[in-house]
Write an enzyme that holds these catalytic residues in place. Structure first.
Site, PDB file in Angstrom:
ATOM      1  N   CYS A   1      79.481 -81.829  14.301  1.00  8.79           N
ATOM      2  CA  CYS A   1      80.545 -81.138  15.017  1.00  8.79           C
ATOM      3  C   CYS A   1      79.981 -79.917  15.709  1.00  8.79           C
ATOM      4  CB  CYS A   1      81.647 -80.737  14.055  1.00  8.79           C
ATOM      5  SG  CYS A   1      82.327 -82.175  13.256  1.00  8.79           S
ATOM      6  N   GLU A   2      79.182 -80.155  16.720  1.00  4.06           N
ATOM      7  CA  GLU A   2      78.479 -79.067  17.391  1.00  4.06           C
ATOM      8  C   GLU A   2      77.922 -79.650  18.686  1.00  4.06           C
ATOM      9  OE1 GLU A   2      77.319 -75.728  16.929  1.00  4.06           O
ATOM     10  OE2 GLU A   2      76.346 -76.248  18.825  1.00  4.06           O
TER      11      GLU A   2
ATOM     12  N   GLY B   1      48.878 -73.824  13.632  1.00  7.59           N
ATOM     13  CA  GLY B   1      49.532 -73.753  14.935  1.00  7.59           C
ATOM     14  C   GLY B   1      48.971 -74.693  15.976  1.00  7.59           C
TER      15      GLY B   1
ATOM     16  N   GLU C   1      44.613 -73.723   8.833  1.00 11.34           N
ATOM     17  CA  GLU C   1      45.809 -74.165   8.128  1.00 11.34           C
ATOM     18  C   GLU C   1      46.699 -75.063   8.987  1.00 11.34           C
ATOM     19  OE1 GLU C   1      46.499 -70.207   5.446  1.00 11.34           O
ATOM     20  OE2 GLU C   1      47.243 -70.127   7.508  1.00 11.34           O
ATOM     21  N   PRO C   2      46.227 -76.233   9.366  1.00 16.68           N
ATOM     22  CA  PRO C   2      47.075 -77.111  10.180  1.00 16.68           C
ATOM     23  C   PRO C   2      48.192 -77.728   9.339  1.00 16.68           C
ATOM     24  CG  PRO C   2      45.059 -78.245   9.577  1.00 16.68           C
ATOM     25  CD  PRO C   2      44.931 -76.853   9.043  1.00 16.68           C
ATOM     26  N   GLY C   3      49.405 -77.685   9.841  1.00 16.10           N
ATOM     27  CA  GLY C   3      50.519 -78.377   9.189  1.00 16.10           C
ATOM     28  C   GLY C   3      50.963 -79.502  10.098  1.00 16.10           C
ATOM     29  N   ARG C   4      51.581 -79.093  11.210  1.00 13.41           N
ATOM     30  CA  ARG C   4      52.068 -80.038  12.210  1.00 13.41           C
ATOM     31  C   ARG C   4      50.989 -81.026  12.655  1.00 13.41           C
ATOM     32  NH1 ARG C   4      55.848 -78.042  15.823  1.00 13.41           N
ATOM     33  NH2 ARG C   4      55.092 -76.035  15.090  1.00 13.41           N
TER      34      ARG C   4
HETATM   35  C1  LIG Z   1      53.451 -72.168   9.737  1.00 11.97           C
HETATM   36  C2  LIG Z   1      52.119 -71.732   9.365  1.00 11.97           C
HETATM   37  C3  LIG Z   1      51.042 -72.612   9.450  1.00 11.97           C
HETATM   38  C4  LIG Z   1      51.168 -74.007   9.979  1.00 11.97           C
HETATM   39  O1  LIG Z   1      51.589 -74.047  11.309  1.00 11.97           O
HETATM   40  P1  LIG Z   1      51.510 -75.453  12.104  1.00 11.97           P
HETATM   41  O2  LIG Z   1      52.107 -75.122  13.425  1.00 11.97           O
HETATM   42  O3  LIG Z   1      52.334 -76.424  11.338  1.00 11.97           O
HETATM   43  O4  LIG Z   1      50.083 -75.843  12.151  1.00 11.97           O
HETATM   44  C5  LIG Z   1      49.814 -72.171   9.036  1.00 11.97           C
HETATM   45  N1  LIG Z   1      49.633 -70.926   8.542  1.00 11.97           N
HETATM   46  C6  LIG Z   1      50.657 -70.058   8.433  1.00 11.97           C
HETATM   47  C7  LIG Z   1      50.401 -68.710   7.879  1.00 11.97           C
HETATM   48  C8  LIG Z   1      51.922 -70.422   8.850  1.00 11.97           C
HETATM   49  O5  LIG Z   1      52.932 -69.541   8.750  1.00 11.97           O
END
Ligand SMILES: *Cc1c(COP(=O)(O)O)cnc(C)c1O
Length: 463
Positions: free
Chosen positions: A391-392, A278, A320-323
């Site tokens: 179309c939105e 997050g 757990e970084p994704g973004r």
């Molecule tokens: C979505 C999610 C993430 C990643 O969130 P980001 O905003 O991309 O960092 C990490 N852990 C869990 C459990 C998630 O659901």
């Protein structure tokens, strides 16, 4: 067509319609490095280049719309996270942000672990050679078949999300003659978004087991009695696009309180704590994300302090970084199709993609920035809304931004920071063909996810 063939919309801040505006940059040709990936720059003719390749060449070779992913930036971010957290912590890349076999190989090579949350993501990860013990499996409703595959493959951990799942995973593991490492995901009653967080959020959501009412303590009780499970820790994830560490502070304190209660009741000190992902990134010049080393220090200080006061040994931390890893590494390249100036309002700029390649603006009111990238321009700023071809009427890519008033059909514009949750949430709405992802590195560009074709669409349509 002449570049000034259409009347421009309103241009200056004092004649803007109501809304939230980021003041136009004094020079629209200057790229704010906060929102662009590391190897993006403008060449002497004003055209944008990434990894040393000019966008016009990329557009010619790969078409538009397309995502261009800066591989060296992606790898550098992986290393920055791994280095910041060090050998005593674990970084899991959240694959749902964007996953492909190439990405899995980069993660494997750079020493990161991987979160998956479906059978499809698990298959991609295993197929591309991510060692199973570096994979964590998430989700609030994993199917029995998914659980079986995960246990059979030997994933490093399954994050248990419900009371039913505690039993399901234990039974599956026992049937397969295994003991599965698990964490329990708890909801800590904290909700965090961007600049604010709520410490007393109600637990009215589908994920996790509530700390309130002793639910999480009961989940631990059950997990500890089941032979198919090895309970290694507690997991919490509090939101997305977070800049303020205060939400993590509260959530870590509450998780540590649970660890202390578990020790008091069972005489067991659970060895791990996962604080989720997050962490925010810069979508516009107004966002100021923290560097991984600041985040690592803040989180480890919080956990250490809370554990000291609870008389616990500091557990191993994971994040757990994704973004924060993939988001800033890619931009979407579009070609401008039609331009519709509305006097006194704004100018609508239609591109050849839209909500099918970026649903975040429609879904979350997300803010993005945009730049003219095929050339430079000295024209004055014009207030625009970048919209798609679907179309939105909610099909908006960038709600409010400024582009040069001489913008014309055929120009290339790019939206930065689209690496996360754009291709992974892309759809075939209006039978759009999902765009390719092209990895660019050291003057070379290669497709890592190819563009869909009309044959792909027809292949699924078997009626
Ligand atoms: C979505 C999610 C993430 C990643 O969130 P980001 O905003 O991309 O960092 C990490 N852990 C869990 C459990 C998630 O659901």
């Amino acid at each position: 067509m002449s570049r000034s063939a259409h009347p421009a919309g309103p241009r200056h801040a004092d004649v803007l319609p109501e809304g939230h505006y980021i003041a136009p940059a004094t020079d629209l040709n200057v790229l704010d490095e906060k929102v662009w990936s590391r190897t993006v720059t403008r060449d002497q003719d004003g055209a944008l280049t990434v990894g040393g390749i000019e966008v016009a060449r990329l557009a010619e070779e790969f078409g538009t719309p397309a995502y261009f992913l800066d591989e060296s930036d992606f790898r550098a971010r992986c290393r920055a996270w791994a280095d910041a957290f060090g050998p005593d912590a674990d970084v899991f890349y959240a694959g749902k942000a964007f996953l492909s076999r190439a990405v899995v190989r980069w993660l494997t090579e750079e020493g990161l672990n991987l979160d998956v949350c479906s059978g499809g993501e698990l298959t991609t990860a295993l197929d591309a050679g991510m060692p199973a013990d570096r994979i964590a499996f998430h989700g609030n409703n994993k199917t029995v078949a998914e659980i079986e595959r995960a246990v059979e493959a030997g994933v490093g951990r399954i994050v248990l999300d419900s009371f039913q799942e505690i039993v399901r995973v234990s039974h599956t593991a026992q049937r397969l003659g295994k003991r599965q490492r698990v964490q329990i995901r708890v909801t800590v009653g904290v909700e965090a978004h961007t600049h604010e967080f709520i410490a007393t959020a109600h637990e009215d959501q589908k994920f996790g087991i509530a700390l309130a009412d002793g639910q999480a303590a009961e989940a631990v009780r059950r997990a500890l009695t089941l032979d198919g499970l090895e309970l290694i820790g507690i997991h919490s994830h509090i939101g997305s696009q977070i800049f303020d560490m205060a939400g993590f502070e509260v959530s870590a304190r509450r998780v540590v309180q649970l660890l202390a209660a578990v020790r008091d009741e069972h005489g067991v000190e659970l060895p791990e704590i996962d604080l989720g992902g997050g962490l925010g990134i810069a979508y516009t010049s107004e966002d100021d994300p923290r560097e991984p080393h600041e985040i690592a220090k803040a989180l480890s200080d919080i956990v250490t302090r809370e554990c000291e006061s609870a008389g616990l040994a500091t557990p191993r931390i994971s994040v757990e970084p994704g973004r924060a890893i993939v988001g800033p590494t890619a931009f979407t390249l579009y070609e401008v199709g039609t331009i519709k100036p509305l006097e006194g309002l704004r100018t609508y700029v239609s591109v050849d993609g839209g909500m099918s390649d970026n649903i975040r603006t429609a879904l979350y009111d997300a803010e993005y920035s945009v730049a003219l990238v095929s050339r430079s321009s000295d024209a004055e700023p014009m207030l625009v809304r970048v919209v798609g071809k679907h179309c939105e009427s909610g099909d908006i890519v960038v709600k409010d931004a400024f582009l040069p008033a001489d913008l014309a059909p055929g120009d290339l514009i790019a939206v930065p920071a689209t690496g996360a949750y754009c291709r992974s949430m892309a759809s075939n709405y209006n039978h759009a063909l999902r765009p390719p992802v092209v990895a660019v590195r050291d003057g070379r560009a290669r497709v890592i996810v190819r563009r869909e074709t009309e044959e792909d669409l027809l292949r699924l349509d078997v009626g």
